[in-house]
Design a protein around this motif. Structure first.
Motif, mmCIF file in Angstrom:
data_model
loop_
_atom_site.group_PDB
_atom_site.id
_atom_site.type_symbol
_atom_site.label_atom_id
_atom_site.label_comp_id
_atom_site.label_asym_id
_atom_site.label_seq_id
_atom_site.Cartn_x
_atom_site.Cartn_y
_atom_site.Cartn_z
ATOM 1 N N TYR A 15 0.635 -1.214 0.410
ATOM 2 C CA TYR A 15 -0.016 -0.195 -0.143
ATOM 3 C C TYR A 15 0.651 1.497 -0.272
ATOM 4 O O TYR A 15 0.456 2.703 0.678
ATOM 5 N N ASP A 51 4.961 3.597 7.494
ATOM 6 C CA ASP A 51 5.485 3.907 6.045
ATOM 7 C C ASP A 51 4.067 4.924 5.599
ATOM 8 O O ASP A 51 3.984 5.686 6.505
ATOM 9 N N GLY A 69 -4.826 -10.651 5.852
ATOM 10 C CA GLY A 69 -3.755 -10.568 6.420
ATOM 11 C C GLY A 69 -3.640 -10.113 7.878
ATOM 12 O O GLY A 69 -3.564 -10.610 8.778
ATOM 13 N N PHE A 94 1.235 0.828 12.574
ATOM 14 C CA PHE A 94 1.471 -0.129 13.132
ATOM 15 C C PHE A 94 2.328 -0.502 14.198
ATOM 16 O O PHE A 94 3.376 -0.527 14.405
HETATM 17 P P1 ADP Z 1 -5.604 -7.533 1.882
HETATM 18 O O1 ADP Z 1 -3.947 -6.654 2.023
HETATM 19 O O2 ADP Z 1 -4.984 -8.724 1.553
HETATM 20 O O3 ADP Z 1 -6.432 -6.713 1.573
HETATM 21 P P2 ADP Z 1 -5.307 -6.949 5.272
HETATM 22 O O4 ADP Z 1 -6.306 -7.951 6.403
HETATM 23 O O5 ADP Z 1 -3.698 -7.333 5.083
HETATM 24 O O6 ADP Z 1 -5.892 -7.731 3.667
HETATM 25 O O7 ADP Z 1 -5.339 -5.338 5.007
HETATM 26 C C1 ADP Z 1 -6.987 -4.999 5.104
HETATM 27 C C2 ADP Z 1 -7.005 -4.068 4.699
HETATM 28 O O8 ADP Z 1 -6.288 -2.793 4.539
HETATM 29 C C3 ADP Z 1 -6.210 -4.115 3.172
HETATM 30 O O9 ADP Z 1 -7.077 -3.688 2.006
HETATM 31 C C4 ADP Z 1 -5.829 -2.080 3.204
HETATM 32 O O10 ADP Z 1 -7.111 -1.642 2.507
HETATM 33 C C5 ADP Z 1 -5.406 -1.882 4.508
HETATM 34 N N1 ADP Z 1 -4.456 -2.131 4.701
HETATM 35 C C6 ADP Z 1 -3.530 -2.824 5.324
HETATM 36 N N2 ADP Z 1 -2.761 -2.121 6.116
HETATM 37 C C7 ADP Z 1 -1.693 -1.099 5.387
HETATM 38 C C8 ADP Z 1 -0.979 -0.479 5.260
HETATM 39 N N3 ADP Z 1 -0.192 -0.456 5.707
HETATM 40 N N4 ADP Z 1 -1.520 0.875 4.232
HETATM 41 C C9 ADP Z 1 -2.658 1.330 4.127
HETATM 42 N N5 ADP Z 1 -3.614 0.227 4.698
HETATM 43 C C10 ADP Z 1 -3.399 -0.888 4.486
#
Ligand code: ADP
Length: 420
Positions: A329, A352, A386, A413
């Motif tokens: 992302y 990030d 995730g 996070f």
């Molecule tokens: P996935 O990445 O497979 O969609 P995750 O459970 O890892 O599933 O993340 C859920 C949602 O959270 C993602 O679809 C994304 O929109 C948002 N997300 C997670 N981590 C980040 C990040 N570091 N920066 C921006 N958005 C994030």
């Protein structure tokens, strides 16, 4: 129906339910005041006709406001020119109560100003419903004139009884509204699940379609007889299939893991290890992914005391998921990792400068299948599993995961594990 429409619908329904409840309460209050007024009108009529009948009027201009006093809420007193025959008044008043439909009990008292006390009193129960024997405890209201006292010990109860049908209908309406509210809630939840499930199926087909198509083409090339004469091409296509299979296996494992943890509690197999070393390895493995997007991952600050007691492979998975997301992302990943101790907690921070996440999604983001979408599109592929798995891992360690993020400014996070 999209989440926004659903939310709007829920807010509107809640407002409507609140409004109807408020109107209902307003009407109940109005009815209560009306019933009280009606009671006062009826009692004024009884008193007036009693005074006229026994020639007790002090002045001819009789009204509730001018002649009747209420020294206590359920107690009416009216000055009289002289004390009449008690029994006759009692019989007359009883008849009048029936006449004017005052069907509750009453203590009728005669106050003698000369003796400064109640001369006598009668208990009249036209309804046969109540038992009242408080004559001796009756509060005395000393006056300089004779008066008749009407004490209604059950006036409130009587008025409320009159309102019973209103109270019951309001209660029923309230029950219907609560039922409606619960239905809206379940409808909202069901729709939310449908939405996320639909998204999941879409993502699933996207995620699996491309690797399968690539593998199909590679397999076709490999099935050509001439391929044996081109060892480099053979190697390249085998590598392609290998990479795609690894990718699919990883996704499948993740899904199986989440499905497993839905029914079983994660049981971390704890051991003592150096978290900094684990982070270094994970960062090293993730670096090529960041470099593909001209990005970098740096291990910014590390605590000297990095030995933790946890499940090494689960913690590795959690950190890898956070780093993978940070790369995924970000347009040009700039990721920094730190470890530090705060109170009794060991903290791992992954920050990030990527797309960031709007505040409204912060809590939901750890839910299964939840993904941040813009309209119907999502900037990157994934299943929304995730972070859910990361949360499960951290929960199993009795830790916490915090998110600080603003759309357009990146995300941080923080994993906090208790130091035991
Ligand atoms: P996935 O990445 O497979 O969609 P995750 O459970 O890892 O599933 O993340 C859920 C949602 O959270 C993602 O679809 C994304 O929109 C948002 N997300 C997670 N981590 C980040 C990040 N570091 N920066 C921006 N958005 C994030």
């Amino acid at each position: 129906m999209r989440a926004k429409t659903l939310r709007l619908l829920t807010i509107l329904s809640t407002l409507l339910v609140t409004l109807i409840t408020a109107i209902q309460l307003y009407w109940l209050n109005t009815t209560y005041n009306y019933e009280r007024k009606q009671f006062n009108i009826a009692i004024t009529r009884v008193i007036k006709s009693t005074l006229i009948n026994f020639n007790l009027l002090n002045n001819q201009d009789f009204s509730f406001e001018k002649n009747i006093q209420l020294p206590a809420p359920d107690y009416y007193i009216v000055p009289v020119s002289h004390l009449p025959n008690f029994d006759s008044v009692k019989n007359f008043v009883t008849r009048e109560f029936f006449e004017f439909n005052i069907l509750t009990d009453c203590e009728l008292l005669f106050y003698n100003a000369g003796h400064n006390k109640y001369e006598t009193g009668f208990y009249i129960d036209v309804s046969d419903q109540y038992k009242f024997s408080a004559k001796n405890n009756f509060p005395g209201f000393n006056r300089a004139y004779h008066y008749l006292g009407f004490y209604f010990p059950h006036r409130e109860h009587y008025i409320l009884q009159h309102m019973l049908k209103w109270i019951i209908s309001s209660f029923l309406l309230l029950m219907v509204l609560i039922g409606f509210g619960i239905s809206v809630f379940y409808f909202y939840r069901q729709q939310f699940l449908n939405e996320t499930q639909k998204d999941f199926v879409n993502n699933f087909s996207h995620e699996f379609k491309t690797p399968l198509a690539v593998m199909k083409i590679a397999a076709e090339v490999l099935s050509r007889p001439s391929i044996t004469e081109q060892p480099q091409k053979l190697h390249n296509y085998t590598e392609i299939i290998n990479t795609q299979v690894t990718h699919l296996q990883k996704q499948l494992n993740r899904m199986l893991m989440v499905a497993y943890t839905d029914n079983h509690k994660l049981k971390p197999e704890k051991e003592k290890f150096n978290a900094n070393e684990l982070l270094e390895i994970t960062i090293h493995n993730m670096l090529p992914l960041a470099e593909q997007k001209n990005g970098k991952i740096i291990f910014e600050n590390r605590t000297a005391d990095a030995f933790i007691h946890a499940d090494k492979s689960y913690i590795l998975t959690a950190i890898a998921n956070l780093l993978e997301n940070a790369v995924k992302y970000s347009v040009k990943p700039e990721i920094s990792v730190s470890t530090y101790i705060e109170g009794n907690e060991f903290c791992i921070r992954v920050a990030d400068k990527g797309l960031g996440i709007e505040k409204v999604h912060h809590k939901k983001i750890f839910k299964k299948f939840y993904r941040v979408t813009e309209g119907d599109i999502h900037p990157s592929k994934g299943f929304g599993l995730g972070l859910n798995f990361v949360k499960k891992i951290i929960d199993a360690h009795r830790g916490k995961i915090l998110l600080k993020s603003r759309k357009g400014f990146g995300s941080t996070f923080i994993i906090k594990l208790p130091v035991t």
